[in-house]
Design a protein around this motif. Structure first.
Motif, short mmCIF file in Angstrom:
data_model
loop_
_atom_site.label_atom_id
_atom_site.label_comp_id
_atom_site.label_asym_id
_atom_site.label_seq_id
_atom_site.Cartn_x
_atom_site.Cartn_y
_atom_site.Cartn_z
N LYS A 497 0.85 -1.18 0.00
CA LYS A 497 0.00 0.00 0.00
C LYS A 497 0.89 1.23 0.00
O LYS A 497 1.69 1.44 0.91
CB LYS A 497 -0.90 0.00 1.24
N VAL A 498 0.77 2.05 -1.05
CA VAL A 498 1.61 3.24 -1.14
C VAL A 498 0.74 4.47 -1.23
O VAL A 498 -0.42 4.41 -1.65
CB VAL A 498 2.55 3.18 -2.37
N LYS A 499 1.29 5.59 -0.82
CA LYS A 499 0.58 6.85 -0.82
C LYS A 499 0.21 7.25 -2.25
O LYS A 499 1.02 7.13 -3.17
CB LYS A 499 1.46 7.93 -0.19
N GLY A 500 -1.03 7.69 -2.44
CA GLY A 500 -1.48 8.11 -3.75
C GLY A 500 -2.11 7.03 -4.57
O GLY A 500 -2.61 7.29 -5.66
N LYS A 501 -2.10 5.77 -4.07
CA LYS A 501 -2.70 4.65 -4.80
C LYS A 501 -3.86 4.08 -3.98
O LYS A 501 -3.72 3.78 -2.79
CB LYS A 501 -1.66 3.56 -5.04
N VAL A 502 -5.00 3.90 -4.66
CA VAL A 502 -6.16 3.31 -3.98
C VAL A 502 -5.93 1.83 -3.78
O VAL A 502 -6.16 1.28 -2.68
CB VAL A 502 -7.44 3.56 -4.78
N GLU A 503 -5.47 1.16 -4.83
CA GLU A 503 -5.22 -0.27 -4.76
C GLU A 503 -3.75 -0.52 -4.43
O GLU A 503 -2.88 0.23 -4.82
CB GLU A 503 -5.56 -0.93 -6.09
N PRO A 504 -3.47 -1.58 -3.71
CA PRO A 504 -2.07 -1.92 -3.42
C PRO A 504 -1.32 -2.23 -4.72
O PRO A 504 -1.90 -2.71 -5.69
CB PRO A 504 -2.16 -3.16 -2.53
N VAL A 505 -0.04 -1.96 -4.74
CA VAL A 505 0.80 -2.29 -5.88
C VAL A 505 1.54 -3.59 -5.59
O VAL A 505 1.72 -3.97 -4.43
CB VAL A 505 1.82 -1.16 -6.16
N ARG A 506 1.95 -4.26 -6.63
CA ARG A 506 2.64 -5.54 -6.48
C ARG A 506 4.07 -5.41 -7.01
O ARG A 506 4.32 -5.68 -8.18
CB ARG A 506 1.89 -6.65 -7.24
N PRO A 507 4.99 -4.98 -6.16
CA PRO A 507 6.37 -4.80 -6.61
C PRO A 507 7.11 -6.13 -6.71
O PRO A 507 6.65 -7.15 -6.22
CB PRO A 507 6.97 -3.92 -5.52
N SER A 508 8.26 -6.09 -7.34
CA SER A 508 9.14 -7.25 -7.43
C SER A 508 10.57 -6.80 -7.16
O SER A 508 10.94 -5.65 -7.43
CB SER A 508 9.07 -7.90 -8.82
N ARG A 509 11.35 -7.72 -6.60
CA ARG A 509 12.77 -7.46 -6.40
C ARG A 509 13.52 -8.18 -7.52
O ARG A 509 13.31 -9.37 -7.75
CB ARG A 509 13.22 -7.97 -5.04
N VAL A 510 14.39 -7.45 -8.23
CA VAL A 510 15.09 -8.06 -9.37
C VAL A 510 16.56 -8.28 -9.03
O VAL A 510 17.14 -7.59 -8.19
CB VAL A 510 14.98 -7.19 -10.64
#
Length: 522
Positions: A497-510
């Protein structure tokens, strides 16, 4: 102006002797052939061939004489004014003396015939010496004019007019002198032939002295024609040589300018053209030097401007012929933030100059890594950097480029730590977040100062991912993960959950696919 010691001054080259023109050699050969024909026969068809060949041979002699006179002038052209004038006054008499001696030697060795090759050789030597002697007079006149008249007539047009008027005056005086002397001598010769009962042999037959005197008195036009022919032979070489010297004066001043223009076209700037000669050439060369100076200043300003502006933006401005406005556009691009972990606490322990020195060492490596991957380093924000791909330059594989650049930057930081490059803080740790998506790209600011930047939700997402990425990690958005380069793997993380986003984002570590892979170097 640039450093005076580094400047190359382009000056006129010293006049160089020129080879005998090919046409003159050809005509000389024709004249020699005509003399050989006449040597064997002076009648019929042989005479018809020998006369025109002899005529063109004399034209070739004129070309040879002009070349010899130019070679003599080239040897003294770089000497002092008085040396040139002295040589110019002595040279005609020296050449005439050498011509007389050469003719006498030809007579001594048996070449004293009245027709054929012997006559042609004596005439050739005489005409050659006469042309060189008279031509040197014309060159001396131009030297005098160029030095004396130049103080009164600074313009080149005025110098040409002065030279022409001087030559007209000299030739007119010479004409009057020759006419007076020749008339007196011819009259004296006619009276002498009568008194001494002499006979003049002419092609039409012998003529007694009294008959010769009567012919001279009854046909003054013939005397005039003879005088003008003599005047023409004497004046023509001087006029031609003077014209050549005036033309050489123009070429001598244009040639350095031509060389300088060629060097400027090749990118050289530390040069200037000598500001000398007549007023016209001084003004032209001064304007040229001012142009090169302005061009050098503008390029220095551009290089200084390039230190503060990315090379991509600078190239874009060049392509727009100096127009700094880059229209805003909505682009699909990739952007990453790279932020130093623990920088605030570390900077509190350091003096300001140490903080700046530490950041400059780090940012210098960042710039090299970004340039190596053809990214656009958008800005420095304190200890963080913002790097954009696909803006302002089109890069279809922008997501892959951004990931490769982020991983290379982490590799470079690890290498610097291993070398002990940051003793002030021990080890440097950075976190990087990459996001891909639509963003507004373009110039922002006022009419006097602008900055090319990127704005939008994708940029904000990159900043949020950077703040969550741990030291040494590279986090990417879902859109970025769909465009990973070969050899790079992604580890999906928990929705965030990040500021400015209604829906959670799904990050990845590369990370790189194999731990044994050699890190990219710059």
């Amino acid at each position: 102006m640039g450093d005076a010691k580094a400047l190359e001054w382009i000056r006129p080259l010293a006049p160089a002797p020129k080879p005998v023109p090919r046409w003159a050699l050809v005509l000389l050969g024709a004249g020699t052939l005509g003399a050989i024909i006449e040597q064997f026969s002076r009648e019929g068809l042989a005479l018809w061939f020998s006369i025109p060949l002899g005529a063109v041979g004399f034209v070739g002699l004129a070309g040879l004489g002009q070349t010899v006179e130019q070679a003599l002038y080239a040897r003294v052209a770089r000497r002092s004014f008085w040396a040139r004038v002295g040589l110019g006054l002595v040279l005609p008499w020296a050449v005439l003396l050498a011509t007389v001696v050469a003719t006498a030697l030809l007579n001594l060795v048996g070449l004293d015939g009245q027709h054929g090759f012997a006559l042609w050789l004596r005439q050739a030597v005489g005409l050659l010496g006469l042309w060189v002697a008279a031509g040197s007079v014309g060159s001396t006149v131009v030297v005098l004019l160029d030095t004396v008249v130049s103080r009164l007539v600074p313009g080149f047009r005025g110098r040409i007019l002065a030279a022409v008027l001087t030559l007209i005056g000299l030739t007119t005086a010479l004409n009057v002198f020759v006419l007076t002397v020749a008339t007196s001598l011819l009259g004296l010769a006619a009276r002498s032939t009568e008194t001494m009962n002499l006979t003049i042999d002419l092609p039409s037959g012998p003529m007694k002295g009294k008959e010769a005197q009567a012919m001279l008195l009854e046909h003054p036009v013939l005397v005039g024609l003879f005088v003008f022919a003599t005047f023409f032979v004497l004046a023509t070489p001087a006029v031609i040589s003077a014209c050549f010297r005036l033309a050489d004066a123009v070429v001598m001043r244009l040639e350095p300018l031509s060389r300088a223009l060629a060097k400027v076209g090749q990118g050289e700037r530390a040069l200037r053209v000598e500001e000398a000669g007549s007023r016209d050439f001084v003004e032209v060369n001064t304007r040229f030097n001012e142009m090169v100076d302005a061009l050098e200043r503008s390029e220095r300003m551009e290089r200084a401007f390039g230190v503060y502006v990315s090379g991509h933006v600078l190239e874009r401005i060049r392509a727009q012929h100096g127009e700094a406005i880059i229209p805003a556009s909505l682009r699909e691009a990739s952007v990453f933030f790279a932020d130093i972990r623990g920088f605030t606490a570390a900077s509190e322990r350091l003096a300001p100059d140490q903080v700046v020195a530490f950041l400059n060492r780090y940012f210098a490596r960042v710039v090299k890594v970004v340039d190596a991957h053809e990214g656009y380093l958008n800005k420095f924000i304190g200890d963080a950097v913002v790097v954009v791909f696909n803006g302002p330059v089109d890069q279809p594989d922008h997501a892959a480029r951004a990931v490769r650049c982020a991983l290379a930057l982490q590799d470079e930081v690890r290498r610097l730590n291993a070398e002990g490059a940051f003793p002030e803080i021990g080890e440097l740790r950075i976190g990087i977040g990459v996001a891909t998506g639509p963003m507004v790209c373009g110039n922002v600011g006022g009419s006097t100062q602008m900055e090319y930047t990127v704005i939008g939700d994708t940029v904000n997402l990159s900043s949020r991912l950077t703040s969550h990425a741990g030291p040494g990690e590279v986090w990417v958005s879902e859109a970025t993960a769909r465009g990973l380069p070969e050899g790079v793997v992604a580890q999906a993380l928990e929705p965030l959950k990040v500021k400015g986003k209604v829906e959670p984002v799904r990050p990845s570590r590369v990370a790189r696919a194999a731990l044994s892979s050699t890190p990219e170097t710059v």
